[in-house]
Design a protein around this motif. Structure first.
Motif, PDB file in Angstrom:
ATOM      1  N   THR A  29      46.348  35.631  45.980  1.00  0.00           N
ATOM      2  CA  THR A  29      45.337  35.743  47.030  1.00  0.00           C
ATOM      3  C   THR A  29      45.744  36.692  48.159  1.00  0.00           C
ATOM      4  O   THR A  29      45.030  36.801  49.156  1.00  0.00           O
ATOM      5  CB  THR A  29      45.016  34.348  47.621  1.00  0.00           C
ATOM      6  OG1 THR A  29      46.226  33.749  48.091  1.00  0.00           O
ATOM      7  CG2 THR A  29      44.358  33.446  46.585  1.00  0.00           C
ATOM      8  N   ASP A  30      46.834  37.399  48.010  1.00  0.00           N
ATOM      9  CA  ASP A  30      47.286  38.372  49.015  1.00  0.00           C
ATOM     10  C   ASP A  30      46.593  39.708  48.765  1.00  0.00           C
ATOM     11  O   ASP A  30      47.206  40.683  48.330  1.00  0.00           O
ATOM     12  CB  ASP A  30      48.810  38.535  48.968  1.00  0.00           C
ATOM     13  CG  ASP A  30      49.537  37.305  49.443  1.00  0.00           C
ATOM     14  OD1 ASP A  30      49.077  36.691  50.423  1.00  0.00           O
ATOM     15  OD2 ASP A  30      50.561  36.946  48.829  1.00  0.00           O
ATOM     16  N   ILE A  31      45.282  39.727  49.034  1.00  0.00           N
ATOM     17  CA  ILE A  31      44.482  40.898  48.657  1.00  0.00           C
ATOM     18  C   ILE A  31      43.762  41.546  49.826  1.00  0.00           C
ATOM     19  O   ILE A  31      42.748  42.210  49.626  1.00  0.00           O
ATOM     20  CB  ILE A  31      43.472  40.541  47.554  1.00  0.00           C
ATOM     21  CG1 ILE A  31      42.512  39.465  48.030  1.00  0.00           C
ATOM     22  CG2 ILE A  31      44.182  40.136  46.269  1.00  0.00           C
ATOM     23  CD1 ILE A  31      41.269  39.336  47.166  1.00  0.00           C
ATOM     24  N   ILE A  32      44.263  41.385  51.022  1.00  0.00           N
ATOM     25  CA  ILE A  32      43.649  42.110  52.136  1.00  0.00           C
ATOM     26  C   ILE A  32      44.640  43.110  52.709  1.00  0.00           C
ATOM     27  O   ILE A  32      45.854  42.964  52.574  1.00  0.00           O
ATOM     28  CB  ILE A  32      43.162  41.170  53.265  1.00  0.00           C
ATOM     29  CG1 ILE A  32      44.337  40.447  53.911  1.00  0.00           C
ATOM     30  CG2 ILE A  32      42.099  40.220  52.774  1.00  0.00           C
ATOM     31  CD1 ILE A  32      44.159  40.237  55.385  1.00  0.00           C
ATOM     32  N   CYS A  72      39.039  44.179  51.912  1.00  0.00           N
ATOM     33  CA  CYS A  72      39.213  43.343  50.723  1.00  0.00           C
ATOM     34  C   CYS A  72      39.769  44.215  49.603  1.00  0.00           C
ATOM     35  O   CYS A  72      39.144  45.204  49.211  1.00  0.00           O
ATOM     36  CB  CYS A  72      37.873  42.730  50.295  1.00  0.00           C
ATOM     37  SG  CYS A  72      37.977  41.824  48.731  1.00  0.00           S
ATOM     38  N   GLY A  73      40.925  43.845  49.099  1.00  0.00           N
ATOM     39  CA  GLY A  73      41.546  44.606  48.029  1.00  0.00           C
ATOM     40  C   GLY A  73      40.829  44.473  46.700  1.00  0.00           C
ATOM     41  O   GLY A  73      40.986  45.306  45.817  1.00  0.00           O
ATOM     42  N   ALA A  74      40.020  43.447  46.550  1.00  0.00           N
ATOM     43  CA  ALA A  74      39.306  43.245  45.289  1.00  0.00           C
ATOM     44  C   ALA A  74      38.121  44.193  45.157  1.00  0.00           C
ATOM     45  O   ALA A  74      37.925  44.806  44.107  1.00  0.00           O
ATOM     46  CB  ALA A  74      38.848  41.796  45.170  1.00  0.00           C
ATOM     47  N   CYS A  75      37.317  44.324  46.228  1.00  0.00           N
ATOM     48  CA  CYS A  75      36.093  45.120  46.105  1.00  0.00           C
ATOM     49  C   CYS A  75      35.994  46.281  47.083  1.00  0.00           C
ATOM     50  O   CYS A  75      35.094  47.103  46.977  1.00  0.00           O
ATOM     51  CB  CYS A  75      34.866  44.222  46.247  1.00  0.00           C
ATOM     52  SG  CYS A  75      34.561  43.618  47.935  1.00  0.00           S
ATOM     53  N   ALA A  86      36.231  33.860  60.065  1.00  0.00           N
ATOM     54  CA  ALA A  86      35.257  32.827  59.704  1.00  0.00           C
ATOM     55  C   ALA A  86      35.197  32.500  58.210  1.00  0.00           C
ATOM     56  O   ALA A  86      34.483  31.568  57.826  1.00  0.00           O
ATOM     57  CB  ALA A  86      33.868  33.247  60.188  1.00  0.00           C
ATOM     58  N   VAL A  87      35.916  33.241  57.368  1.00  0.00           N
ATOM     59  CA  VAL A  87      35.794  33.040  55.917  1.00  0.00           C
ATOM     60  C   VAL A  87      37.157  32.789  55.270  1.00  0.00           C
ATOM     61  O   VAL A  87      38.201  33.083  55.851  1.00  0.00           O
ATOM     62  CB  VAL A  87      35.120  34.256  55.237  1.00  0.00           C
ATOM     63  CG1 VAL A  87      33.722  34.476  55.776  1.00  0.00           C
ATOM     64  CG2 VAL A  87      35.951  35.523  55.377  1.00  0.00           C
ATOM     65  N   ALA A  95      36.131  36.941  46.254  1.00  0.00           N
ATOM     66  CA  ALA A  95      37.570  36.843  45.964  1.00  0.00           C
ATOM     67  C   ALA A  95      38.237  36.042  47.081  1.00  0.00           C
ATOM     68  O   ALA A  95      38.016  36.322  48.260  1.00  0.00           O
ATOM     69  CB  ALA A  95      38.191  38.224  45.864  1.00  0.00           C
ATOM     70  N   PRO A  96      39.036  35.032  46.714  1.00  0.00           N
ATOM     71  CA  PRO A  96      39.675  34.212  47.755  1.00  0.00           C
ATOM     72  C   PRO A  96      40.788  34.968  48.475  1.00  0.00           C
ATOM     73  O   PRO A  96      41.516  35.752  47.871  1.00  0.00           O
ATOM     74  CB  PRO A  96      40.240  33.028  46.979  1.00  0.00           C
ATOM     75  CG  PRO A  96      40.385  33.509  45.571  1.00  0.00           C
ATOM     76  CD  PRO A  96      39.354  34.581  45.368  1.00  0.00           C
ATOM     77  N   PHE A  97      40.887  34.705  49.787  1.00  0.00           N
ATOM     78  CA  PHE A  97      41.949  35.262  50.613  1.00  0.00           C
ATOM     79  C   PHE A  97      43.012  34.195  50.838  1.00  0.00           C
ATOM     80  O   PHE A  97      42.726  33.003  50.821  1.00  0.00           O
ATOM     81  CB  PHE A  97      41.409  35.696  51.978  1.00  0.00           C
ATOM     82  CG  PHE A  97      40.376  36.791  51.944  1.00  0.00           C
ATOM     83  CD1 PHE A  97      40.375  37.772  50.962  1.00  0.00           C
ATOM     84  CD2 PHE A  97      39.407  36.844  52.921  1.00  0.00           C
ATOM     85  CE1 PHE A  97      39.426  38.784  50.954  1.00  0.00           C
ATOM     86  CE2 PHE A  97      38.448  37.850  52.935  1.00  0.00           C
ATOM     87  CZ  PHE A  97      38.459  38.820  51.949  1.00  0.00           C
TER      88      PHE A  97
END
Length: 114
Positions: A29-32, A72-75, A86-87, A95-97
């Motif tokens: 989940t380390d995708i930011i 967001c590293g996913a999209c 807030a998310v 994609a979960p953070f």
């Protein structure tokens, strides 16, 4: 550095994959990546910035929380800081953070006045 692909801004530092994971934080989940207030460049984490930016990091002030500064590293969606707070997942691709990133929030963001 990851090259900018599909219109995404480049991400600097010890990036290990196309989802912005780095040598320091590379869990599922380390995708930011975070745009740093000091230079406007995206880095996966404060350690990547410290190791490669060549200048001290600056934190985003509370009045700047409408700035698009989270990638967001996913999209590749760019969230405002307020949206990110807030998310727990990307509002575009779901994609979960990593919720534990809040433990390091002081590296990136000044605390809101109480």
């Amino acid at each position: 550095m990851t090259p900018a692909s599909s219109g995404r801004p480049p991400v600097f530092g010890a990036v290990v994959d196309d989802m912005t994971r780095c040598a320091h934080y590379r869990g599922p989940t380390d995708i930011i990546a975070i745009r740093f207030a000091c230079c406007g460049d995206y880095y996966p984490c404060h350690l990547c910035h410290e190791e490669s930016a060549g200048h001290p990091a600056a934190q985003w002030a509370p009045e700047q929380h409408e700035t698009r500064a989270i990638l967001c590293g996913a999209c590749g969606h760019e969230l405002t800081i307020a949206e990110y707070f807030a998310v727990t997942a990307c509002p575009r691709c779901s994609a979960p953070f990593n919720e534990r990133c809040a433990l390091h929030r002081d590296h990136y963001f000044q605390p809101s006045p109480s």
